[in-house]
Design an enzyme around this catalytic site. Structure first.
Site, PDB file in Angstrom:
ATOM      1  N   GLU A 197     -13.517  -2.082  25.603  1.00 13.04           N
ATOM      2  CA  GLU A 197     -13.686  -2.351  24.165  1.00 13.04           C
ATOM      3  C   GLU A 197     -15.027  -3.025  23.827  1.00 13.04           C
ATOM      4  O   GLU A 197     -15.083  -4.049  23.124  1.00 13.04           O
ATOM      5  CB  GLU A 197     -12.507  -3.215  23.672  1.00 13.04           C
ATOM      6  CG  GLU A 197     -11.165  -2.555  23.934  1.00 13.04           C
ATOM      7  CD  GLU A 197      -9.962  -3.414  23.556  1.00 13.04           C
ATOM      8  OE1 GLU A 197     -10.152  -4.496  22.975  1.00 13.04           O
ATOM      9  OE2 GLU A 197      -8.829  -3.000  23.867  1.00 13.04           O
TER      10      GLU A 197
ATOM     11  N   GLU B 117      -3.526   3.970  27.742  1.00 14.37           N
ATOM     12  CA  GLU B 117      -2.599   2.940  27.223  1.00 14.37           C
ATOM     13  C   GLU B 117      -1.664   3.525  26.149  1.00 14.37           C
ATOM     14  O   GLU B 117      -1.391   2.916  25.143  1.00 14.37           O
ATOM     15  CB  GLU B 117      -3.386   1.762  26.645  1.00 14.37           C
ATOM     16  CG  GLU B 117      -4.386   1.151  27.603  1.00 14.37           C
ATOM     17  CD  GLU B 117      -5.114  -0.034  27.022  1.00 14.37           C
ATOM     18  OE1 GLU B 117      -4.681  -0.574  25.984  1.00 14.37           O
ATOM     19  OE2 GLU B 117      -6.120  -0.471  27.615  1.00 14.37           O
TER      20      GLU B 117
HETATM   21  O1  G3I Z   1       2.756 -15.250  30.415  1.00  8.02           O
HETATM   22  C1  G3I Z   1       2.446 -16.125  29.300  1.00  8.02           C
HETATM   23  C2  G3I Z   1       3.608 -17.076  29.034  1.00  8.02           C
HETATM   24  O2  G3I Z   1       3.768 -17.931  30.163  1.00  8.02           O
HETATM   25  C3  G3I Z   1       3.311 -17.894  27.773  1.00  8.02           C
HETATM   26  O3  G3I Z   1       4.421 -18.724  27.478  1.00  8.02           O
HETATM   27  C4  G3I Z   1       3.060 -16.927  26.622  1.00  8.02           C
HETATM   28  C5  G3I Z   1       2.789 -17.643  25.313  1.00  8.02           C
HETATM   29  O4  G3I Z   1       1.429 -17.930  25.208  1.00  8.02           O
HETATM   30  O5  G3I Z   1       1.910 -16.099  26.940  1.00  8.02           O
HETATM   31  C6  G3I Z   1       2.189 -15.289  28.070  1.00  8.02           C
HETATM   32  O6  G3I Z   1       1.052 -14.498  28.347  1.00  8.02           O
HETATM   33  C7  G3I Z   1       0.861 -13.445  27.401  1.00  8.02           C
HETATM   34  C8  G3I Z   1       0.772 -12.127  28.194  1.00  8.02           C
HETATM   35  O7  G3I Z   1       0.471 -11.030  27.321  1.00  8.02           O
HETATM   36  C9  G3I Z   1       2.074 -11.814  28.911  1.00  8.02           C
HETATM   37  O8  G3I Z   1       3.081 -11.561  27.980  1.00  8.02           O
HETATM   38  C10 G3I Z   1      -0.470 -13.698  26.707  1.00  8.02           C
HETATM   39  O9  G3I Z   1      -0.359 -14.857  25.899  1.00  8.02           O
HETATM   40  C11 G3I Z   1      -0.817 -12.494  25.845  1.00  8.02           C
HETATM   41  O10 G3I Z   1      -2.143 -12.639  25.326  1.00  8.02           O
HETATM   42  C12 G3I Z   1      -0.803 -11.221  26.701  1.00  8.02           C
HETATM   43  O11 G3I Z   1      -1.019 -10.125  25.828  1.00  8.02           O
HETATM   44  C13 G3I Z   1      -1.497  -8.933  26.478  1.00  8.02           C
HETATM   45  C14 G3I Z   1      -2.836  -8.574  25.816  1.00  8.02           C
HETATM   46  O12 G3I Z   1      -3.285  -7.289  26.286  1.00  8.02           O
HETATM   47  C15 G3I Z   1      -3.908  -9.592  26.149  1.00  8.02           C
HETATM   48  O13 G3I Z   1      -4.126  -9.585  27.549  1.00  8.02           O
HETATM   49  C16 G3I Z   1      -0.471  -7.835  26.233  1.00  8.02           C
HETATM   50  O14 G3I Z   1       0.707  -8.112  26.972  1.00  8.02           O
HETATM   51  C17 G3I Z   1      -1.037  -6.487  26.653  1.00  8.02           C
HETATM   52  O15 G3I Z   1      -0.137  -5.429  26.304  1.00  8.02           O
HETATM   53  C18 G3I Z   1      -2.366  -6.243  25.941  1.00  8.02           C
HETATM   54  O16 G3I Z   1      -2.882  -5.013  26.393  1.00  8.02           O
HETATM   55  C19 G3I Z   1      -4.144  -4.650  25.782  1.00  8.02           C
HETATM   56  C20 G3I Z   1      -5.026  -4.041  26.860  1.00  8.02           C
HETATM   57  O17 G3I Z   1      -5.206  -4.970  27.905  1.00  8.02           O
HETATM   58  C21 G3I Z   1      -6.344  -3.585  26.260  1.00  8.02           C
HETATM   59  N1  G3I Z   1      -6.126  -2.636  25.154  1.00  8.02           N
HETATM   60  C22 G3I Z   1      -5.251  -3.188  24.094  1.00  8.02           C
HETATM   61  C23 G3I Z   1      -3.910  -3.599  24.681  1.00  8.02           C
HETATM   62  C24 G3I Z   1      -2.971  -4.118  23.596  1.00  8.02           C
HETATM   63  O18 G3I Z   1      -3.484  -5.278  23.019  1.00  8.02           O
END
Ligand code: G3I
Length: 386
Positions: free
Chosen positions: A175, A291
């Site tokens: 991105e 994705e």
């Molecule tokens: O595991 C922690 C948990 O311990 C904590 O209590 C909670 C609350 O803050 O956060 C949890 O981590 C989260 C993680 O997902 C696991 O669920 C992160 O905050 C959250 O930011 C993370 O979101 C991911 C996001 O990327 C950012 O990395 C999404 O699952 C994931 O589906 C999303 O995927 C992205 C691709 O990498 C790039 N393209 C877009 C796509 C969708 O946004």
């Protein structure tokens, strides 16, 4: 035809049958005189699996993996082994998961993911080495214009080097393009861009090539799927960017199209995406659908069967266009079951249906295949006729 079905009386479900893998249990449940609560699921394993249908048409297919579920949910892991020929971690290979401190790496989750796939002979994608999201809290105050190159090269050498020979491809940069940031070249004004300018991209790809020369190095982005003004602008800018990388001899082998699509979108999918993929092919690059999922928040009706059919049709219509492109080699779905999709995470104030969990993925909360599963599987076979 193997039947895995829900039995209303004993509450034995598909999960129970899959979890035990017990023929005796299955026989006892299937032989009960009680009416089934729902139609039995078709057999979707072996030659009826997603990976078998994909393989017939020269494709790899699989899912984004949640490592917590890998550790705790045997039904989830069984679906991965039955259905996937390639996997990518949803979080485990991002900076926030790998880098607890500026001088530390934590490979616990990443190793669990890699070891699982290796054990089951499933190919692997890495995601992602340079991105503006999911960067550790220490990054902002620690990484400067002076040391950013060191941090980026050290991270890539260490992480790519650790899994050298085990990964099919990596999303090296994710991105990097955002025209509305008004930067020259349409680059996103990201933490790496602020410190190194657009050269961070060249640095990242060259470091990845050096760390594992056999890797397929991928640039991954979203918002190129629809025939509308915003996606049209993004396609134009990304293609110019990709051509500049090729002109500079930056090592780049594939382009990821994230494929986060929308049910009920007012925009169509067709000419723009076809032309974009043809232009990428003409640069000699492979294409991965990286994705795929369907956001159904715009659907105004609540009827589940109707929503499921609309979601399945959205998958079908998109894949009938995308899979017709011969350079498309991989299709990864951004999750397995509706109980774990990013589309149901986070705040809901921006959603049209804030209290309605999305049914975006191929399996439901109980890991029963929905119409979306069959639409994706049929799309592989439709490719042969394209
Ligand atoms: O595991 C922690 C948990 O311990 C904590 O209590 C909670 C609350 O803050 O956060 C949890 O981590 C989260 C993680 O997902 C696991 O669920 C992160 O905050 C959250 O930011 C993370 O979101 C991911 C996001 O990327 C950012 O990395 C999404 O699952 C994931 O589906 C999303 O995927 C992205 C691709 O990498 C790039 N393209 C877009 C796509 C969708 O946004």
């Amino acid at each position: 035809m193997k039947d895995h079905a829900r039995n209303s009386s004993s509450n034995l479900t598909r999960r129970d049958l899959l979890r035990t893998g017990s023929a005796a249990l299955a026989a006892s449940v299937l032989s009960t005189p009680l009416a089934w609560a729902a139609a039995s699921d078709a057999d979707i394993t072996g030659r009826n699996s997603l990976k078998a249908h994909a393989h017939k048409h020269g494709l790899l297919t699989g899912f984004a993996v949640n490592v917590h579920l890998l550790r705790t949910d045997p039904v989830y892991t069984r679906i991965l082994t039955e259905q996937a020929s390639i996997l990518v971690p949803e979080l485990a290979l991002k900076w926030v998961a790998l880098r607890p401190a500026p001088d530390k790496f934590d490979f616990t989750d990443a190793d669990t993911f890699v070891d699982f796939a290796h054990k089951h002979k499933i190919k692997l994608r890495g995601h992602t080495l340079a991105w503006h999201e999911s960067i550790p809290s220490w990054f902002e105050a620690t990484v400067t214009k002076e040391n950013a190159r060191h941090f980026l090269e050290e991270h890539i050498a260490t992480v790519v080097g650790r899994y050298k020979g085990k990964m099919q491809s990596w999303d090296v940069v994710n991105e990097a393009i955002l025209p509305k940031d008004k930067q020259p070249g349409g680059f996103r004004d990201s933490p790496w861009y602020k410190r190194l300018g657009p050269e961070y991209i060249d640095i990242a790809f060259r470091a990845a090539r050096q760390a594992d020369p056999k890797l397929i190095l991928t640039y991954n982005d979203y918002g190129v799927e629809y025939d509308n003004e915003e996606d049209g602008e993004r396609r134009k800018v990304i293609l110019e960017f990709l051509r500049s990388l090729k002109t500079k001899g930056v090592p780049l082998d594939a382009v990821g199209i994230q494929s986060h699509i929308k049910a009920g979108s007012p925009s169509t999918i067709g000419k723009g995406l076809r032309e974009y993929m043809a232009a990428v092919r003409e640069m000699g690059l492979q294409i991965y659908l990286t994705e795929l999922d369907v956001n159904e928040d715009d659907l105004a009706y609540n009827d589940v069967a109707k929503r499921d059919e609309t979601i399945a049709a959205t998958y079908r219509d998109f894949l009938n266009v995308a899979l017709a492109e011969p350079s498309v080699k991989d299709l990864l779905i951004w999750g397995v079951g509706d109980s774990h999709t990013w589309l149901n995470d986070g705040p809901t104030h921006h959603r049209k249906q804030p209290n309605r969990p999305q049914r975006s993925l191929p399996f439901d909360n109980d890991y029963r295949p929905k119409p979306a599963f069959f639409a994706i599987r049929d799309a592989f076979d439709h490719r042969a006729k394209a």
